[in-house]
Design a protein around this motif. Structure first.
Motif, PDB file in Angstrom:
ATOM      1  N   ASP A   4     -38.923   3.821  28.684  1.00  0.00           N
ATOM      2  CA  ASP A   4     -38.600   2.935  29.803  1.00  0.00           C
ATOM      3  C   ASP A   4     -37.132   2.523  29.777  1.00  0.00           C
ATOM      4  O   ASP A   4     -36.448   2.554  30.812  1.00  0.00           O
ATOM      5  CB  ASP A   4     -39.498   1.705  29.744  1.00  0.00           C
ATOM      6  CG  ASP A   4     -39.173   0.708  30.854  1.00  0.00           C
ATOM      7  OD1 ASP A   4     -39.396   1.030  32.033  1.00  0.00           O
ATOM      8  OD2 ASP A   4     -38.680  -0.395  30.532  1.00  0.00           O
ATOM      9  N   LEU A   5     -36.625   2.145  28.603  1.00  0.00           N
ATOM     10  CA  LEU A   5     -35.234   1.702  28.494  1.00  0.00           C
ATOM     11  C   LEU A   5     -34.267   2.830  28.820  1.00  0.00           C
ATOM     12  O   LEU A   5     -33.268   2.628  29.521  1.00  0.00           O
ATOM     13  CB  LEU A   5     -34.980   1.183  27.073  1.00  0.00           C
ATOM     14  CG  LEU A   5     -33.567   0.675  26.778  1.00  0.00           C
ATOM     15  CD1 LEU A   5     -33.238  -0.538  27.641  1.00  0.00           C
ATOM     16  CD2 LEU A   5     -33.435   0.334  25.286  1.00  0.00           C
ATOM     17  N   TYR A   6     -34.573   4.038  28.341  1.00  0.00           N
ATOM     18  CA  TYR A   6     -33.668   5.171  28.571  1.00  0.00           C
ATOM     19  C   TYR A   6     -33.685   5.610  30.038  1.00  0.00           C
ATOM     20  O   TYR A   6     -32.676   6.083  30.555  1.00  0.00           O
ATOM     21  CB  TYR A   6     -34.037   6.319  27.645  1.00  0.00           C
ATOM     22  CG  TYR A   6     -32.934   7.335  27.466  1.00  0.00           C
ATOM     23  CD1 TYR A   6     -31.588   6.963  27.489  1.00  0.00           C
ATOM     24  CD2 TYR A   6     -33.228   8.679  27.264  1.00  0.00           C
ATOM     25  CE1 TYR A   6     -30.577   7.895  27.326  1.00  0.00           C
ATOM     26  CE2 TYR A   6     -32.231   9.621  27.082  1.00  0.00           C
ATOM     27  CZ  TYR A   6     -30.901   9.226  27.119  1.00  0.00           C
ATOM     28  OH  TYR A   6     -29.893  10.157  26.947  1.00  0.00           O
ATOM     29  N   LEU A   7     -34.815   5.451  30.708  1.00  0.00           N
ATOM     30  CA  LEU A   7     -34.852   5.744  32.142  1.00  0.00           C
ATOM     31  C   LEU A   7     -33.964   4.774  32.913  1.00  0.00           C
ATOM     32  O   LEU A   7     -33.296   5.156  33.883  1.00  0.00           O
ATOM     33  CB  LEU A   7     -36.292   5.659  32.663  1.00  0.00           C
ATOM     34  CG  LEU A   7     -37.151   6.914  32.612  1.00  0.00           C
ATOM     35  CD1 LEU A   7     -38.537   6.631  33.190  1.00  0.00           C
ATOM     36  CD2 LEU A   7     -36.502   8.075  33.349  1.00  0.00           C
ATOM     37  N   ARG A   8     -33.945   3.516  32.481  1.00  0.00           N
ATOM     38  CA  ARG A   8     -33.137   2.502  33.164  1.00  0.00           C
ATOM     39  C   ARG A   8     -31.651   2.609  32.801  1.00  0.00           C
ATOM     40  O   ARG A   8     -30.797   2.205  33.583  1.00  0.00           O
ATOM     41  CB  ARG A   8     -33.657   1.101  32.822  1.00  0.00           C
ATOM     42  CG  ARG A   8     -35.004   0.788  33.455  1.00  0.00           C
ATOM     43  CD  ARG A   8     -35.411  -0.660  33.276  1.00  0.00           C
ATOM     44  NE  ARG A   8     -35.827  -0.967  31.913  1.00  0.00           N
ATOM     45  CZ  ARG A   8     -35.181  -1.762  31.083  1.00  0.00           C
ATOM     46  NH1 ARG A   8     -34.040  -2.331  31.472  1.00  0.00           N
ATOM     47  NH2 ARG A   8     -35.645  -2.002  29.876  1.00  0.00           N
ATOM     48  N   HIS A   9     -31.370   3.182  31.621  1.00  0.00           N
ATOM     49  CA  HIS A   9     -29.974   3.314  31.177  1.00  0.00           C
ATOM     50  C   HIS A   9     -29.742   4.737  30.648  1.00  0.00           C
ATOM     51  O   HIS A   9     -29.482   4.938  29.465  1.00  0.00           O
ATOM     52  CB  HIS A   9     -29.660   2.294  30.084  1.00  0.00           C
ATOM     53  CG  HIS A   9     -29.789   0.873  30.507  1.00  0.00           C
ATOM     54  ND1 HIS A   9     -28.783   0.185  31.158  1.00  0.00           N
ATOM     55  CD2 HIS A   9     -30.822  -0.011  30.374  1.00  0.00           C
ATOM     56  CE1 HIS A   9     -29.176  -1.051  31.401  1.00  0.00           C
ATOM     57  NE2 HIS A   9     -30.409  -1.190  30.945  1.00  0.00           N
ATOM     58  N   PRO A  10     -29.830   5.753  31.508  1.00  0.00           N
ATOM     59  CA  PRO A  10     -29.681   7.130  31.025  1.00  0.00           C
ATOM     60  C   PRO A  10     -28.282   7.446  30.506  1.00  0.00           C
ATOM     61  O   PRO A  10     -28.089   8.455  29.823  1.00  0.00           O
ATOM     62  CB  PRO A  10     -30.010   7.973  32.272  1.00  0.00           C
ATOM     63  CG  PRO A  10     -29.698   7.075  33.431  1.00  0.00           C
ATOM     64  CD  PRO A  10     -30.065   5.701  32.969  1.00  0.00           C
TER      65      PRO A  10
END
Length: 490
Positions: free
Chosen positions: A208-214
């Protein structure tokens, strides 16, 4: 969610907030904690002057690991205990390792001594008795003594490591409880959406975090990423450390394959890979240094797509595949297909490497792996070649060949594989076509480690060497024996 990092230092828990995401442990120690016994040398994890011990709980005990403080990010200390050279003495009495260094005159100028002592401190706590001279050399492969005082240093280590481990850092229930109590099982997010150091505790939180901050930097052990900070002077605003993701450092085994979580440390992966084949064990023994293997991860070595990463060509030859995750979805692809061009991978925005699946060699497989480097220890490969021949008697039925250092990416020698199929190992003259075909597979890179012509010649000679070994005979005829190691490569 927690907005601070927590670690043990000098017997007490420390909480740090408001730090720049790229802050290194060495800077915190020297500039803030004023623990100046830990020295700054090369600034890239090669000389070992900055070595400190990091303790984490493993199998119910505190395990002390050597780490390079110069390239380790401060946030990576979360959940651990940090021990520096100033902390070893107890009540005015030197630690047994320090006493041995004094008794054997192991310290000369003294600049590198703190890091050497800390590396030997972790060896002292490994618990393996007796400790051989070769084991001490391996433990010190990541430490330079600029005064060339290695003999007395080795003598000091052999002396103290012949005795039982008895010091105030010996495992105790209090220490284990203190370290264990640092981890609340929640996510760490120190900063805000414009800049942060994050350490998610689960894969769902990571995805989830990496999707929001790729655009964030994914960091495993920082053994390569740390150099972008210390040498490239980068100041990355967003860092996601994978070291707290539950399950990402685990492995599973079956009769047919070994699956390695991308967050598994190289030190933990080494014995698992060695069980697949002795040559893999030798590659892992020469993989950086003890400090690098204690921090660096399997996934980090693969995902940075370096053309000279040692793991990729080995695993390509074994037919490895990888699993990637983006959000809730996963996909698999052959490892060699992950590498597109120099430092470019087949990876979508917000997608991360989850695990590596390695098929076990079969009885009909003949595996041969060679690492060529300027230095025997702690050196980047000029060429790494891995060959897996499927044999039917003295005939090669099929071949998988992985190379590192001869192209912009780790790659298969596909044309050579085709020509190798059908080779008669008993007829050396028939090998010429396969040897000549290698020139069609790669355009070797030309850099300070080796010229393109040298790499081309070495690749050819290593293929011949692998075929000679597959044909049968004593390894002593094709392997260089060094310092008592029975399976040393070039």
């Amino acid at each position: 969610m927690r907005s601070v990092i927590r670690f043990m230092f000098r017997g007490a828990p420390v909480e740090v907030s408001g730090f720049a995401p790229h802050t290194t442990l060495l800077d915190w120690l020297r500039l803030l904690a004023r623990a100046t016994g830990t020295k700054e040398g090369c600034g890239e994890g090669d000389c070992g002057a900055c070595t400190v011990a990091m303790a984490r709980v493993q199998n119910g005990k505190a395990a002390f690991l050597p780490v390079n403080a110069c390239i380790l990010l401060l946030g990576q200390c979360d959940g651990a205990e940090i021990v520096t050279v100033e902390d070893l003495a107890n009540g005015g009495s030197l630690h047994p390792m320090q006493e041995a260094m004094v008794a054997h005159h192991g310290s000369q100028c003294g600049f590198c001594t703190p890091g050497i002592v800390m590396s030997l401190f972790t060896l002292y706590h490994e618990g393996q008795r007796p400790v051989s001279r070769n084991a001490v050399c391996d433990a010190l492969a990541g430490n330079l003594c600029r005064c060339t005082g290695y003999r007395p240093i080795l003598d000091a280590a052999l002396d103290v490591c012949a005795t039982p481990t008895l010091d105030h850092y010996s495992n105790s229930a209090e220490r284990v409880a203190a370290i264990t109590g640092l981890d609340d099982g929640g996510d760490v997010f120190a900063g805000d959406d414009q800049g942060f150091f994050a350490a998610p505790a689960s894969e769902d939180a990571l995805a989830d975090l990496y999707l929001r901050h790729p655009e964030a930097n994914l960091v495993g052990g920082a053994t390569d990423f740390g150099l972008s900070v210390t040498k490239g002077l980068a100041e990355p605003r967003k860092i996601i450390w994978l070291g707290r993701v539950c399950g990402l450092d685990e492995s599973t085994t079956s009769a047919t394959e070994l699956s390695l979580g991308s967050g598994m440390r190289l030190a933990d992966a080494a014995p698992l890979l060695a069980r697949l084949h002795p040559d893999l064990g030798e590659v892992m023994r020469r993989f950086g240094s003890a400090q690098v293997r204690a921090s660096g991860t399997v996934g980090g070595n693969i995902a940075n797509a370096s053309p000279i990463g040692d793991l990729a060509p080995c695993l390509i030859a074994l037919g490895a595949s990888i699993e990637l995750r983006r959000g809730a979805g996963t996909r698999q692809l052959a490892l060699e297909d992950f590498f597109i061009a120099y430092k470019q991978q087949d990876r979508q925005q917000g997608e991360y490497l989850r695990r590596i699946i390695v098929p076990r060699p079969l009885p009909e497989h003949s595996l041969h792996i060679f690492k060529i480097s300027k230095r025997f220890d702690e050196d980047i490969s000029a060429v790494l070649a891995a060959f897996r021949f499927t044999l039917d008697g003295k005939r090669v039925v099929a071949a998988r060949i992985g190379f590192g250092g001869v192209a912009g990416v780790p790659a298969r020698a596909r044309k050579t594989e085709i020509v190798c199929a059908g080779l008669d190992l008993s007829n050396e003259a028939s090998w010429a076509a396969a040897l000549d075909t290698l020139d069609q597979d790669f355009t070797p890179i030309d850099d300070m480690r080796a010229s393109a012509d040298y790499r081309r010649l070495v690749a050819r000679n290593l293929l011949r060497k692998a075929l000679m070994e597959a044909r049968g005979g004593k390894l002593s005829q094709t392997r260089l024996q060094m310092q008592g190691w029975s399976n040393a490569a070039e």
